[in-house]
Design a protein around this motif. Structure first.
Motif, mmCIF file in Angstrom:
data_model
loop_
_atom_site.group_PDB
_atom_site.id
_atom_site.type_symbol
_atom_site.label_atom_id
_atom_site.label_comp_id
_atom_site.label_asym_id
_atom_site.label_seq_id
_atom_site.Cartn_x
_atom_site.Cartn_y
_atom_site.Cartn_z
ATOM 1 N N ALA A 52 19.858 5.271 5.391
ATOM 2 C CA ALA A 52 21.110 6.209 5.976
ATOM 3 C C ALA A 52 21.121 7.573 5.241
ATOM 4 O O ALA A 52 21.854 7.682 5.911
ATOM 5 C CB ALA A 52 22.067 5.227 5.873
ATOM 6 N N GLN A 53 22.093 6.853 3.975
ATOM 7 C CA GLN A 53 22.320 8.419 3.438
ATOM 8 C C GLN A 53 21.152 9.811 3.081
ATOM 9 O O GLN A 53 20.814 10.470 3.381
ATOM 10 C CB GLN A 53 22.605 7.943 1.910
ATOM 11 N N LEU A 54 19.611 8.847 3.017
ATOM 12 C CA LEU A 54 18.670 9.601 3.438
ATOM 13 C C LEU A 54 18.597 10.507 4.757
ATOM 14 O O LEU A 54 18.074 11.647 4.575
ATOM 15 C CB LEU A 54 17.502 9.176 2.737
ATOM 16 N N TRP A 55 18.937 10.054 5.536
ATOM 17 C CA TRP A 55 17.720 10.671 6.682
ATOM 18 C C TRP A 55 19.497 11.411 7.008
ATOM 19 O O TRP A 55 19.112 12.607 8.294
ATOM 20 C CB TRP A 55 19.123 9.119 8.237
ATOM 21 N N LEU A 56 20.577 11.455 6.576
ATOM 22 C CA LEU A 56 21.557 12.304 6.449
ATOM 23 C C LEU A 56 21.172 13.967 6.198
ATOM 24 O O LEU A 56 21.674 14.353 6.423
ATOM 25 C CB LEU A 56 23.284 12.239 6.525
ATOM 26 N N GLU A 62 10.510 14.132 7.713
ATOM 27 C CA GLU A 62 11.240 12.900 6.954
ATOM 28 C C GLU A 62 11.812 11.981 7.312
ATOM 29 O O GLU A 62 11.495 10.542 7.611
ATOM 30 C CB GLU A 62 11.808 13.217 6.001
ATOM 31 N N ARG A 63 13.024 12.359 8.491
ATOM 32 C CA ARG A 63 12.920 11.338 9.462
ATOM 33 C C ARG A 63 12.204 10.314 10.018
ATOM 34 O O ARG A 63 12.204 9.407 11.033
ATOM 35 C CB ARG A 63 14.697 12.026 10.727
ATOM 36 N N GLN A 64 11.268 11.347 10.796
ATOM 37 C CA GLN A 64 10.145 10.763 11.547
ATOM 38 C C GLN A 64 9.164 9.376 11.093
ATOM 39 O O GLN A 64 9.298 8.695 11.089
ATOM 40 C CB GLN A 64 9.394 12.103 12.201
#
Length: 109
Positions: A52-56, A62-64
């Motif tokens: 979740a932190q990485l998503w932001l 990277e999100r995909q």
């Protein structure tokens, strides 16, 4: 629980108002969720706290890579009341997430 999502703030020319809209992203279902959502076979993209932190902080590529089903053992499921199917019922209450049991029920998911 963290779920992947996207949002946008935009101007709606028809209503002449600014709108804030969002969507929860889905992915193909893991085996447990396939039994529940057996028609469309999809589930939300569930993220760990670290993801979740990485998503932001990540870019779209990277999100995909994070848009994949979680493992079966990361989620719990149980049957809930059929009263949830009707908007006439007050559904934002504790009973809505309690397990429900029906006559002739042979198993949970």
């Amino acid at each position: 629980m963290y779920m992947a999502g996207i949002y946008n703030y935009w101007y709606n020319a028809l209503t002449q108002k600014s709108e804030f809209t969002f969507s929860i992203l889905t992915t193909h279902a893991n085996p447990k969720m396939e039994e529940i959502h057996n028609t469309k076979k999809r589930m939300p993209v569930i993220l760990s706290e670290n993801d979740a932190q990485l998503w932001l902080k990540s870019d779209a590529i990277e999100r995909q890579k994070m848009c994949k089903p979680c493992n079966d053992n990361e989620i719990l499921s149980h049957i809930v009341s059929r009263k949830l199917n009707s908007p006439k019922n007050q559904r934002n209450e504790a009973w809505a997430i309690e397990p429900a049991f029906f006559a002739n029920q042979t198993r949970l998911f």
